[in-house]
Design an enzyme around this catalytic site. Structure first.
Site, mmCIF file in Angstrom:
data_model
loop_
_atom_site.group_PDB
_atom_site.id
_atom_site.type_symbol
_atom_site.label_atom_id
_atom_site.label_comp_id
_atom_site.label_asym_id
_atom_site.label_seq_id
_atom_site.Cartn_x
_atom_site.Cartn_y
_atom_site.Cartn_z
ATOM 1 N N LYS A 183 0.840 -1.213 0.000
ATOM 2 C CA LYS A 183 0.000 0.000 0.000
ATOM 3 C C LYS A 183 0.871 1.257 0.000
ATOM 4 C CE LYS A 183 -1.973 2.765 2.864
ATOM 5 N NZ LYS A 183 -1.870 4.020 2.081
ATOM 6 N N GLY A 236 6.794 4.979 8.616
ATOM 7 C CA GLY A 236 5.930 6.155 8.758
ATOM 8 C C GLY A 236 6.035 6.742 10.145
ATOM 9 N N GLY A 241 2.578 3.830 13.636
ATOM 10 C CA GLY A 241 3.285 2.589 13.995
ATOM 11 C C GLY A 241 2.617 1.900 15.178
ATOM 12 N N GLU A 258 9.824 1.155 10.815
ATOM 13 C CA GLU A 258 10.853 2.194 10.664
ATOM 14 C C GLU A 258 10.121 3.520 10.851
ATOM 15 O OE1 GLU A 258 12.603 5.042 9.475
ATOM 16 O OE2 GLU A 258 12.936 4.262 7.438
ATOM 17 N N CYS A 292 13.248 10.808 7.473
ATOM 18 C CA CYS A 292 13.135 10.357 8.871
ATOM 19 C C CYS A 292 14.459 10.509 9.613
ATOM 20 C CB CYS A 292 12.616 8.938 8.930
ATOM 21 S SG CYS A 292 13.434 7.856 7.793
ATOM 22 N N GLU A 389 9.438 15.615 15.847
ATOM 23 C CA GLU A 389 9.855 15.495 14.456
ATOM 24 C C GLU A 389 9.031 16.462 13.599
ATOM 25 O OE1 GLU A 389 9.010 11.763 12.370
ATOM 26 O OE2 GLU A 389 11.021 11.914 11.538
HETATM 27 P P1 ADP Z 1 1.844 10.833 7.400
HETATM 28 O O1 ADP Z 1 0.811 11.246 8.428
HETATM 29 O O2 ADP Z 1 3.005 11.716 7.417
HETATM 30 O O3 ADP Z 1 1.249 10.604 6.062
HETATM 31 P P2 ADP Z 1 1.718 8.122 8.240
HETATM 32 O O4 ADP Z 1 2.570 7.343 9.151
HETATM 33 O O5 ADP Z 1 0.325 8.416 8.719
HETATM 34 O O6 ADP Z 1 2.466 9.450 7.897
HETATM 35 O O7 ADP Z 1 1.621 7.444 6.831
HETATM 36 C C1 ADP Z 1 2.475 6.444 6.360
HETATM 37 C C2 ADP Z 1 1.644 5.364 5.701
HETATM 38 O O8 ADP Z 1 0.801 4.793 6.691
HETATM 39 C C3 ADP Z 1 0.729 5.842 4.586
HETATM 40 O O9 ADP Z 1 0.723 4.867 3.563
HETATM 41 C C4 ADP Z 1 -0.620 5.908 5.263
HETATM 42 O O10 ADP Z 1 -1.714 5.757 4.387
HETATM 43 C C5 ADP Z 1 -0.530 4.734 6.216
HETATM 44 N N1 ADP Z 1 -1.450 4.796 7.364
HETATM 45 C C6 ADP Z 1 -1.932 5.889 7.991
HETATM 46 N N2 ADP Z 1 -2.772 5.539 8.983
HETATM 47 C C7 ADP Z 1 -2.841 4.188 8.982
HETATM 48 C C8 ADP Z 1 -3.548 3.218 9.764
HETATM 49 N N3 ADP Z 1 -4.381 3.564 10.720
HETATM 50 N N4 ADP Z 1 -3.348 1.907 9.491
HETATM 51 C C9 ADP Z 1 -2.508 1.531 8.518
HETATM 52 N N5 ADP Z 1 -1.833 2.391 7.735
HETATM 53 C C10 ADP Z 1 -1.986 3.703 7.957
#
Ligand code: ADP
Length: 487
Positions: A183, A236, A241, A258, A292, A389
């Site tokens: 994804k 992310g 996480g 990560e 990061c 961050e």
């Molecule tokens: P940002 O807020 O900077 O976009 P995220 O950590 O939220 O950073 O995003 C990194 C990835 O995690 C993206 O692909 C996002 O769609 C996904 N993501 C965000 N929220 C969720 C969630 N609740 N469960 C799984 N994946 C998620």
């Protein structure tokens, strides 16, 4: 050279079981160019129903398909073919990444794409070199181990290095014989969709790689909590996480994370000052600070503080910020309005906390999400801008005269992703490499990367190591086999 006009960006679809399909709901979402705020295209919006289809395709491909059973060397050859096709299309991919993410073309051309190619080449070479051991156990037994793929792997990545993060995750997973549901971030799905086409052209069997663009709380969450996914790899934010870790606990998936960083970049008076100034800039302004491991806390030894900050601020104020497609641009646009607003919010917080704004501190231009490279001086390590961050082009300088206290402050962070030290004193360099709590230590350099060298975090920056031989640990599991040789 490929120009913007040469690129035809078609509407994106989901890539499931070797087919390009619409989402079950029929929904789509727009993908923007953050430098112009224009819509580039629309992409099918995957959701739980699409994740279910992708996971079952990946399961079928894993259990019944040719991928796991294929000679490992053949798998390596397909990865090599993917690498060759990326290389052939690298100008187009670099431009597409620049248009989707906002980062300068000089960076996508000279950093992202070469690192993607390097990663594919490296793991293609591993495919036929992953093997077990024979173990001298007690008694009349022959004992050996095998290293087997984990199974169906879910991978979720952010928007800062869309194609590179895909390579870091997909290449080792496939080299080990897993199948993948990937994804991308909703902001930047375009280059990985193009990678899907390339994988098809390279002969990757159907269902081995499935790509489902969509939003985090819907598509991402469905993947993280899916009962038939064996492992989840995530890059992310920390808060996400934590959500993923909870979701993965449902069926005790293996996980690797990560996450964020607030990396100290430490400059001693005995360093080569000009190189350290250049390193401080690369450390924070590379990729608009959306990195990061950005060197966002700049510790400067007191005796050179004024000279250093002056040089840094002169160079920073002269940076060319603007059209990412222009080959001379040094810093492009932040990825989204949300990110742009978040960074400006941190800049306000820095001003309010009493940090001294040296340069930058505001948006750049009227259109597109550009922010001027920003330096805050006289920052206290306890200020919000030094603790959290920012993920933007904002550096906080902190001056020091006592090494032990500086090391203590450097380590006083929930994060531990990277750290850098600038000095000509070899003893000091090694001592700090030992004492700093971070997964990567750079001495007299910043942002050095190679597919062969592991990357990952200490503390709340995550766990598991990507790249190098270490990533094979993430994507394989060990089986111990006992054979009775006695009567
Ligand atoms: P940002 O807020 O900077 O976009 P995220 O950590 O939220 O950073 O995003 C990194 C990835 O995690 C993206 O692909 C996002 O769609 C996904 N993501 C965000 N929220 C969720 C969630 N609740 N469960 C799984 N994946 C998620």
């Amino acid at each position: 050279m490929v120009s913007k006009e040469d690129i035809q960006i078609k509407p994106g679809k989901l890539f499931i079981n070797g087919k390009w399909v619409d989402s079950v709901s029929g929904k789509t979402f727009d993908v923007l160019n953050p430098a112009t705020e224009e819509v580039l295209t629309s992409v099918a919006e995957g959701d739980k129903a699409d994740i279910d289809l992708a996971v079952s395709a990946a399961r079928k491909a894993f259990e019944k398909g040719p991928w796991k059973k294929m000679d490992a060397r053949e798998r390596g050859k397909i990865l090599l073919k993917i690498m060759e096709l990326i290389e052939k299309n690298k100008d187009e991919l670099a431009l597409l990444e620049t248009m989707d993410n906002g980062k300068p073309i000089s960076e996508t051309t000279n950093a992202d794409l070469p690192l993607v190619i390097d990663c594919l080449l490296y793991y293609a070479g591993w495919a036929d070199k992953i093997h077990g051991e024979t173990i001298p156990v007690r008694g009349e037994y022959f004992n050996y181990t095998t290293r087997e793929p984990v199974g169906v792997v879910g991978q979720i990545v952010p928007w800062n290095f869309p194609l590179l993060m895909a390579a870091w995750k997909i290449a080792p997973a496939l080299a080990c014989g897993n199948t993948v549901v990937f994804k991308p971030a909703e902001q930047t799905p375009l280059t990985v969709l193009r990678l899907g086409e390339i994988c098809q052209e390279a002969g990757l069997p159907d269902g081995v790689l499935n790509i489902v663009p969509g939003y985090g709380p819907t598509a991402g969450a469905a993947l993280a909590e899916h009962m038939d996914v064996d492992k989840i790899a995530f890059t992310g934010e920390n808060a996400t996480g934590q959500i993923i870790m909870r979701a993965a606990s449902k069926n005790l998936k293996r996980i690797s994370l990560e996450l964020g960083g607030k990396s100290p970049n430490i400059v001693f008076a005995d360093s080569d000052i000009d190189s350290a100034v250049a390193g401080a800039m690369t450390g924070i302004f590379f990729n608009q600070g959306e990195v990061c491991c950005a060197g966002s806390r700049l510790f400067i030894e007191k005796s050179i503080h004024d000279e250093f900050v002056e040089k840094l601020s002169d160079k920073t104020a002269g940076m060319r910020v603007g059209d990412p497609v222009d080959a001379d641009t040094q810093m492009g646009a932040q990825v989204s309005k949300e990110q742009f607003d978040k960074i400006l919010g941190y800049i306000d917080a820095g001003k309010q906390e009493g940090a001294k704004l040296v340069t930058g501190g505001e948006r750049c231009g009227e259109r597109g999400y550009f922010i001027k490279p920003t330096i805050f001086d006289a920052v206290d390590n306890n200020m919000k801008i030094a603790r959290e961050e920012i993920f933007g082009p904002v550096v906080s300088t902190i001056s020091f005269d006592d090494i032990d206290e500086m090391v203590r402050q450097s380590n006083l962070s929930i994060f531990g992703l990277a750290a850098a030290v600038w000095t000509k004193d070899i003893k000091k360099a090694h001592r700090l490499a030992r004492d700093l709590k971070a997964g990567t230590i750079w001495i007299n350099t910043y942002n050095a990367f190679d597919a062969a060298s592991p990357f990952g975090g200490f503390k709340q920056s995550g766990f598991g190591r990507e790249l190098g031989v270490h990533a094979l640990e993430l994507y394989t599991q060990v089986k111990s086999v006992w054979i009775n040789l006695g009567s």
